[in-house]
Design a protein around this motif. Structure first.
Motif, mmCIF file in Angstrom:
data_model
loop_
_atom_site.group_PDB
_atom_site.id
_atom_site.type_symbol
_atom_site.label_atom_id
_atom_site.label_comp_id
_atom_site.label_asym_id
_atom_site.label_seq_id
_atom_site.Cartn_x
_atom_site.Cartn_y
_atom_site.Cartn_z
ATOM 1 N N TYR A 36 85.470 -15.245 13.107
ATOM 2 C CA TYR A 36 85.216 -13.887 12.650
ATOM 3 C C TYR A 36 85.830 -13.647 11.277
ATOM 4 N N ASP A 37 85.197 -12.768 10.533
ATOM 5 C CA ASP A 37 85.693 -12.379 9.219
ATOM 6 C C ASP A 37 86.088 -10.907 9.289
ATOM 7 N N PHE A 38 87.328 -10.606 8.992
ATOM 8 C CA PHE A 38 87.833 -9.240 9.017
ATOM 9 C C PHE A 38 88.953 -9.114 8.012
ATOM 10 N N ASN A 39 89.228 -7.882 7.620
ATOM 11 C CA ASN A 39 90.326 -7.674 6.677
ATOM 12 C C ASN A 39 91.530 -7.095 7.407
ATOM 13 N N ASP A 40 92.645 -7.048 6.714
ATOM 14 C CA ASP A 40 93.889 -6.572 7.322
ATOM 15 C C ASP A 40 93.788 -5.118 7.780
ATOM 16 N N GLU A 41 93.072 -4.296 7.020
ATOM 17 C CA GLU A 41 92.933 -2.885 7.394
ATOM 18 C C GLU A 41 92.165 -2.734 8.704
ATOM 19 N N GLN A 42 91.140 -3.533 8.908
ATOM 20 C CA GLN A 42 90.394 -3.486 10.170
ATOM 21 C C GLN A 42 91.283 -3.905 11.344
ATOM 22 N N ALA A 43 92.054 -4.965 11.131
ATOM 23 C CA ALA A 43 92.959 -5.439 12.180
ATOM 24 C C ALA A 43 94.001 -4.372 12.514
ATOM 25 N N LYS A 44 94.568 -3.747 11.474
ATOM 26 C CA LYS A 44 95.560 -2.700 11.696
ATOM 27 C C LYS A 44 94.962 -1.517 12.434
ATOM 28 N N LYS A 45 93.710 -1.189 12.132
ATOM 29 C CA LYS A 45 93.048 -0.060 12.779
ATOM 30 C C LYS A 45 92.867 -0.332 14.279
ATOM 31 N N ILE A 46 92.507 -1.546 14.621
ATOM 32 C CA ILE A 46 92.366 -1.929 16.034
ATOM 33 C C ILE A 46 93.706 -1.821 16.746
ATOM 34 N N VAL A 47 94.745 -2.394 16.149
ATOM 35 C CA VAL A 47 96.074 -2.374 16.761
ATOM 36 C C VAL A 47 96.583 -0.940 16.881
ATOM 37 N N ARG A 48 96.352 -0.135 15.861
ATOM 38 C CA ARG A 48 96.796 1.257 15.872
ATOM 39 C C ARG A 48 96.095 2.040 16.997
ATOM 40 N N ALA A 49 94.792 1.834 17.160
ATOM 41 C CA ALA A 49 94.043 2.535 18.208
ATOM 42 C C ALA A 49 94.544 2.135 19.594
ATOM 43 N N PHE A 61 102.118 9.098 32.412
ATOM 44 C CA PHE A 61 102.948 8.783 33.566
ATOM 45 C C PHE A 61 104.296 9.512 33.528
ATOM 46 N N ALA A 62 104.734 9.899 32.329
ATOM 47 C CA ALA A 62 106.019 10.575 32.199
ATOM 48 C C ALA A 62 105.901 12.086 32.384
ATOM 49 N N SER A 63 104.692 12.620 32.293
ATOM 50 C CA SER A 63 104.528 14.070 32.364
ATOM 51 C C SER A 63 103.349 14.421 33.255
ATOM 52 N N THR A 64 103.277 15.691 33.598
ATOM 53 C CA THR A 64 102.174 16.153 34.438
ATOM 54 C C THR A 64 101.078 16.812 33.613
ATOM 55 N N GLU A 65 101.284 16.926 32.308
ATOM 56 C CA GLU A 65 100.292 17.552 31.438
ATOM 57 C C GLU A 65 99.179 16.572 31.086
ATOM 58 N N GLU A 66 97.988 17.113 30.837
ATOM 59 C CA GLU A 66 96.860 16.308 30.393
ATOM 60 C C GLU A 66 97.096 15.905 28.930
ATOM 61 N N VAL A 67 96.677 14.699 28.586
ATOM 62 C CA VAL A 67 96.796 14.243 27.204
ATOM 63 C C VAL A 67 95.405 14.017 26.634
ATOM 64 N N GLY A 68 95.262 14.232 25.333
ATOM 65 C CA GLY A 68 93.969 14.082 24.687
ATOM 66 C C GLY A 68 93.515 12.639 24.598
ATOM 67 N N ARG A 69 92.224 12.437 24.688
ATOM 68 C CA ARG A 69 91.637 11.110 24.603
ATOM 69 C C ARG A 69 90.848 11.005 23.305
ATOM 70 N N SER A 70 90.720 9.793 22.813
ATOM 71 C CA SER A 70 89.931 9.572 21.607
ATOM 72 C C SER A 70 89.041 8.359 21.802
ATOM 73 N N GLU A 71 88.060 8.238 20.938
ATOM 74 C CA GLU A 71 87.156 7.104 20.976
ATOM 75 C C GLU A 71 87.386 6.265 19.733
ATOM 76 N N PHE A 72 87.364 4.930 19.889
ATOM 77 C CA PHE A 72 87.620 4.035 18.774
ATOM 78 C C PHE A 72 86.323 3.708 18.063
ATOM 79 N N LYS A 73 86.382 3.645 16.740
ATOM 80 C CA LYS A 73 85.249 3.222 15.936
ATOM 81 C C LYS A 73 85.778 2.656 14.629
ATOM 82 N N LEU A 74 85.331 1.461 14.268
ATOM 83 C CA LEU A 74 85.746 0.848 12.993
ATOM 84 C C LEU A 74 85.023 1.514 11.854
#
Length: 74
Positions: A36-49, A61-74
Motif C-alpha cells: 500500500y501507498d500512504f502518507n504519514d498524515e493518512q496514517a496519523k488520521k487512522i491512528v487518531r480515529a 465504561f467509567a460513566s453512565t452518560e452516553e458518549v458521542g459517536r463519530s464516523e471515520f473517513k479519510l
C-alpha cells in the motif's frame, strides 16, 4: 433477570471484542508499504480515529452518560 443480562453481556462482549480485534489486525495490514501507498498524515488520521474511539470506550465504561459517536473517513 440479572443473570440473563450478565450472560448476554458476556456473549455479546466476546463476539464484539473478537470482531474488533480482528478488524484492528486487518487495519494493521494496511501499514505494509510493500502492498500500500500512504502518507504519514493518512496514517496519523487512522491512528487518531481509533484512539478517539478507545477513549470513548473507556469513558463509556467509567460513566453512565452516553458518549458521542463519530464516523471515520479519510
Amino acid at each position: 433477570m440479572e443473570r440473563d443480562k450478565s450472560a448476554k453481556f458476556i456473549e455479546l462482549a466476546n463476539k464484539r471484542v473478537n470482531r474488533a480485534l480482528k478488524d484492528i489486525q486487518l487495519i494493521c495490514n494496511l501499514a505494509n508499504r510493500q502492498n500500500y501507498d500512504f502518507n504519514d498524515e493518512q496514517a496519523k488520521k487512522i491512528v487518531r480515529a481509533l484512539q478517539q474511539e478507545i477513549d470513548l470506550l473507556k469513558q463509556s465504561f467509567a460513566s453512565t452518560e452516553e458518549v458521542g459517536r463519530s464516523e471515520f473517513k479519510l
